[in-house]
Each structure stands twice: as C-alpha cells, then as structure tokens.
Scaffold this motif. Structure first.
Motif, PDB file in Angstrom:
ATOM      1  N   VAL A  48       8.472   5.062   2.890  1.00 42.26           N
ATOM      2  CA  VAL A  48       9.524   5.664   2.065  1.00 42.26           C
ATOM      3  C   VAL A  48      10.030   6.950   2.692  1.00 42.26           C
ATOM      4  O   VAL A  48      11.241   7.185   2.791  1.00 42.26           O
ATOM      5  CB  VAL A  48       9.008   5.917   0.632  1.00 42.26           C
ATOM      6  N   ARG A  49       9.116   7.792   3.155  1.00 40.24           N
ATOM      7  CA  ARG A  49       9.557   9.065   3.752  1.00 40.24           C
ATOM      8  C   ARG A  49      10.269   8.836   5.074  1.00 40.24           C
ATOM      9  O   ARG A  49      11.198   9.573   5.436  1.00 40.24           O
ATOM     10  CB  ARG A  49       8.360  10.006   3.905  1.00 40.24           C
ATOM     11  N   LEU A  50       9.897   7.772   5.811  1.00 40.98           N
ATOM     12  CA  LEU A  50      10.633   7.420   7.017  1.00 40.98           C
ATOM     13  C   LEU A  50      12.045   6.987   6.659  1.00 40.98           C
ATOM     14  O   LEU A  50      13.012   7.378   7.337  1.00 40.98           O
ATOM     15  CB  LEU A  50       9.914   6.288   7.755  1.00 40.98           C
ATOM     16  N   ALA A  51      12.201   6.203   5.602  1.00 42.49           N
ATOM     17  CA  ALA A  51      13.529   5.781   5.174  1.00 42.49           C
ATOM     18  C   ALA A  51      14.409   6.985   4.840  1.00 42.49           C
ATOM     19  O   ALA A  51      15.576   7.050   5.246  1.00 42.49           O
ATOM     20  CB  ALA A  51      13.410   4.860   3.960  1.00 42.49           C
ATOM     21  N   THR A  53       0.848  -1.192   0.000  1.00 43.08           N
ATOM     22  CA  THR A  53       0.000   0.000   0.000  1.00 43.08           C
ATOM     23  C   THR A  53       0.886   1.245   0.000  1.00 43.08           C
ATOM     24  O   THR A  53       2.064   1.194   0.367  1.00 43.08           O
ATOM     25  CB  THR A  53      -0.880   0.073   1.261  1.00 43.08           C
ATOM     26  N   GLU A  54       0.302   2.363  -0.382  1.00 38.98           N
ATOM     27  CA  GLU A  54       0.982   3.641  -0.188  1.00 38.98           C
ATOM     28  C   GLU A  54       0.960   3.956   1.300  1.00 38.98           C
ATOM     29  O   GLU A  54      -0.036   3.725   1.981  1.00 38.98           O
ATOM     30  CB  GLU A  54       0.261   4.730  -0.975  1.00 38.98           C
ATOM     31  N   SER A 110       3.577   7.881  -3.727  1.00 36.16           N
ATOM     32  CA  SER A 110       2.967   9.186  -3.973  1.00 36.16           C
ATOM     33  C   SER A 110       4.004  10.097  -4.622  1.00 36.16           C
ATOM     34  O   SER A 110       5.206   9.789  -4.665  1.00 36.16           O
ATOM     35  CB  SER A 110       2.497   9.800  -2.649  1.00 36.16           C
ATOM     36  N   ASP A 111       3.544  11.236  -5.103  1.00 31.02           N
ATOM     37  CA  ASP A 111       4.493  12.218  -5.639  1.00 31.02           C
ATOM     38  C   ASP A 111       5.489  12.649  -4.569  1.00 31.02           C
ATOM     39  O   ASP A 111       6.675  12.867  -4.863  1.00 31.02           O
ATOM     40  CB  ASP A 111       3.739  13.435  -6.169  1.00 31.02           C
TER      41      ASP A 111
END
Length: 387
Positions: free
Chosen positions: A235-238, A230-231, A253-254
């Motif tokens: 990724v932003r945590l990484a 799922t989105e 997401s963008d």
C-alpha cells in the motif's frame, strides 16, 4: 438520436453540483443525446427528445464501474473452491493452474470467455470494465492477453507480474527483469495500466517497484495488488508511486490507512474475494472515517472470486464491511471511476458518458436490501441500450 428517460422515482447522479453524496434528484428525468448525457433534472422540466422511456417510478443510477477484473483465462477452478470451503487455505499458487489452461487455449476460446463475461456484467448494470492480463506469463502470451482484452474492455491492465511462472523456478529476479523489459515492450501498446501482485509468495517491494517504474516510464499508469494476504509494504509503495489504486487492502496498518487518506490513491476493496476465500473482510469504515477514497470492484476471476456481480459486492460491503448503502453505491460507481482516473463515467451529469442503469426497484438501497435478487430493468452504455 436523443432519448428521454422520464418518471424516475430516485435519480442517483453522483454530481456534486446537485448535492453531497449520491446527488439524488426525486421525480427526475435524464436525456441522452448520442453517447452523452445531455440533461438531468425534474421530470416535469425535461426537454423534448426523439424517443422516450418510462422508468415507471424506478430508481436510476450510473452504470457500475468495475475497476478490477481478470477476464482473459481458460478453464475454471471449482474444485479448488470446494477444497477451500472444506478448510484448505487459499494460496497464490492456484493461479498457475489457470496459466497452464490459458496458454493451451486458442485466441477464439479466450475471446469467447471475455465476451461472455463482459456481456454478463452489462446485463447486471456494469458499463465500464477494467480487464487485466496475468494468466499467460510469457512475452507472447501476455501480449495476446492484453490485445484480446482491448477488444472488449474499456481499460486494460498489463499484469505480467501476477506470479512467477513455474519455468522460472525460484528466479523471481530474472522473471522480474523480463516483465520490466521485453514483456512490457510487447504489452504496453495495448494497455493503459501496469499492475503487480506485491505479496509474500509473489513479488516483494523492490521487485514491484522495478516493474511499476518501468511501466510508468513506458507511459502506463500504476495499479497495485496490495495487502491481500498479509500486511506488508504494497500500500505504501502504491502511494509512493502515485498509483491510481491499491487493490484488496485486506490487512492494513495504521500507517497504510494514513498513507491512503493523505493521497490520491484509491483503496479498491474486493469483497467477493473474502466471501470466496473466507478471509477477513477489509474494514471499509476505518478507511472512510480516515478520509480515504474507497472503490468497490468484483475481481471476477476463475480462482478467488468467480462472480461478476457488482450488486453482490454492494450487499456484502454493507453487511460485512460497515459501509452504508449510499457509500457502497458511490464506491461501485464514482469510486470505480476515481480508481481509473476517469471523469466521464460513474456519474450522470451533462457531458458524462451515457451509462445509465435502471433498477427494478424504487431506491438504490434495494441493492443491499434485497441481496441475490436480479434488479436490473434496463441498461444503456454510451447511449446504446444493452439490456
């Protein structure tokens, strides 16, 4: 002992000093001295060496760098695969089937599986392997997994936060504390990396942050299973934690794409998983066009992708993820090295580790052009011929 590999039709160096992209040299040679590359250049200029290997016009590239694999396990899940191909949706809960079998296996049984798979990889041109734990999920079992992995793999990742084991029921917070404390203390001496499956049904962002920060404090680098099903926030945590790699990246997401493009975190794509689960493929073109660094890896595991073939991953990435053959080969070699923050592998240049893959083909393009066909003629790993 030095070895000259001569009459190379196409040499892929991944060396920026040679040129952009793959850094290709035509009519080339490579000289190996001990476990290192000593020289690359035109075949006519090759210095003398103790031994010679005639590549007979074939293509030569760096050994594949497989930066995501789960090799310490027992049993297999063919029936789950068959059910999924019949229309049942993949769920992370299938991991618990492998956990039960792995816990019941002996050390020697687990060693035999890892040895077999690493050998299988080497015969297909993979010379650097990252191996995760994650099928033990107790202090003793996870310590055993990373210890055994370290006997065979170049890079070992502690993945105690794979899923919550059944004995913890719904107490994800309690299991997260164990993963971040006693289990980490037992596993860190055998590992270089810490990883978390940050996904609905596994660990949320706060729990993943707790595990990753504890691992970093213990001296491990961070990796993240991110946005596979799922989105979400993984990724932003990484990127926030400067993880070396965010792996899967299927639903982005963008903002996720922008975060990856503006960071050192590599987007490691695992096309064998989408092939084996019938999920949508990651959009590699979107990531590359945004300026993100992309790696390809096998994610060899008994559940969602029981394939060790990096050549297969290249072919699928070109066919279904909008990568060019050159981009896919770079991502499976230099990209994997970036995902492991290594500069000694994934390239053929003086000083690099002597990991050499001789294709039974005239060009790297054949890896995508002839999918499913064995194309490895010879392999050296750290200067030792393994095929």
């Amino acid at each position: 002992m030095s070895i000259a590999i001569t009459d190379i039709g196409e040499l892929v160096t991944n060396d920026p000093a040679v040129g952009d992209g793959l850094g290709v040299i035509r009519d080339a040679a490579v000289v190996i001295d001990g476990d290192r590359i000593a020289w690359t250049g035109p075949s006519a200029d090759a210095p003398a060496a103790d031994e010679a290997f005639d590549a007979a016009g074939r293509a030569v590239l760096p050994g594949f760098v497989d930066s995501h694999a789960h090799l310490v396990f027992a049993g297999e899940r063919a029936e789950e695969f068959a059910a999924r191909m019949s229309g049942q949706k993949y769920a992370a809960g299938g991991i618990r089937t492998t956990v039960a079998r792995t816990r019941a296996a002996s050390d020697d049984e687990l060693r035999a599986t890892v040895r077999r798979l690493v050998g299988e990889m080497a015969r297909q041109g993979t010379t650097t392997v990252e191996c995760k734990s994650g099928y033990g999920l107790t202090v003793e079992q996870e310590e055993r997994a990373v210890r055994i992995a370290a006997e065979f793999a170049d890079e070992v990742t502690y993945l105690g936060a794979h899923v919550v084991p059944s004995e913890y029921g719904d107490d994800t917070a309690g299991y997260t504390r164990l993963v971040s404390t006693d289990m980490l203390a037992a596993c860190a001496p055998h590992a270089r990396w810490v990883d978390v499956f940050c996904e609905r049904g596994a660990f949320d962002a706060d729990q993943a942050r707790e595990v990753l920060q504890a691992g970093v404090k213990a001296g491990l680098g961070a990796r993240v299973h991110a946005n596979q099903l799922t989105e979400g926030p993984a990724v932003r945590l990484a990127v926030e934690l400067d993880a070396a790699s965010a792996d899967h990246c299927t639903f982005l997401s963008d903002a996720d794409v922008d975060a990856l493009a503006s960071s050192q975190t590599v987007a490691t794509l695992l096309p064998g998983v989408e092939f084996s689960t019938r999920q949508p493929y990651p959009d590699a073109r979107r990531l590359l066009d945004a300026g993100a660094t992309v790696a390809l890896a096998s994610d060899c595991n008994p559940g969602s992708c029981y394939s060790s073939s990096m050549a297969f991953c290249i072919a699928v990435a070109v066919r279904d993820m909008r990568m060019t053959p050159a981009e896919a080969v770079w991502s499976a070699t230099a990209g994997g090295a970036r995902a492991l923050r290594r500069t000694d592998v994934g390239r053929l240049a003086p000083g690099a580790r002597a990991d050499v893959h001789v294709l039974d083909a005239p060009s790297h393009i054949h890896l995508a052009y002839r999918p499913g066909v064995p194309q490895t003629a010879a392999v050296w790993r750290a200067g030792v011929q393994v095929r």
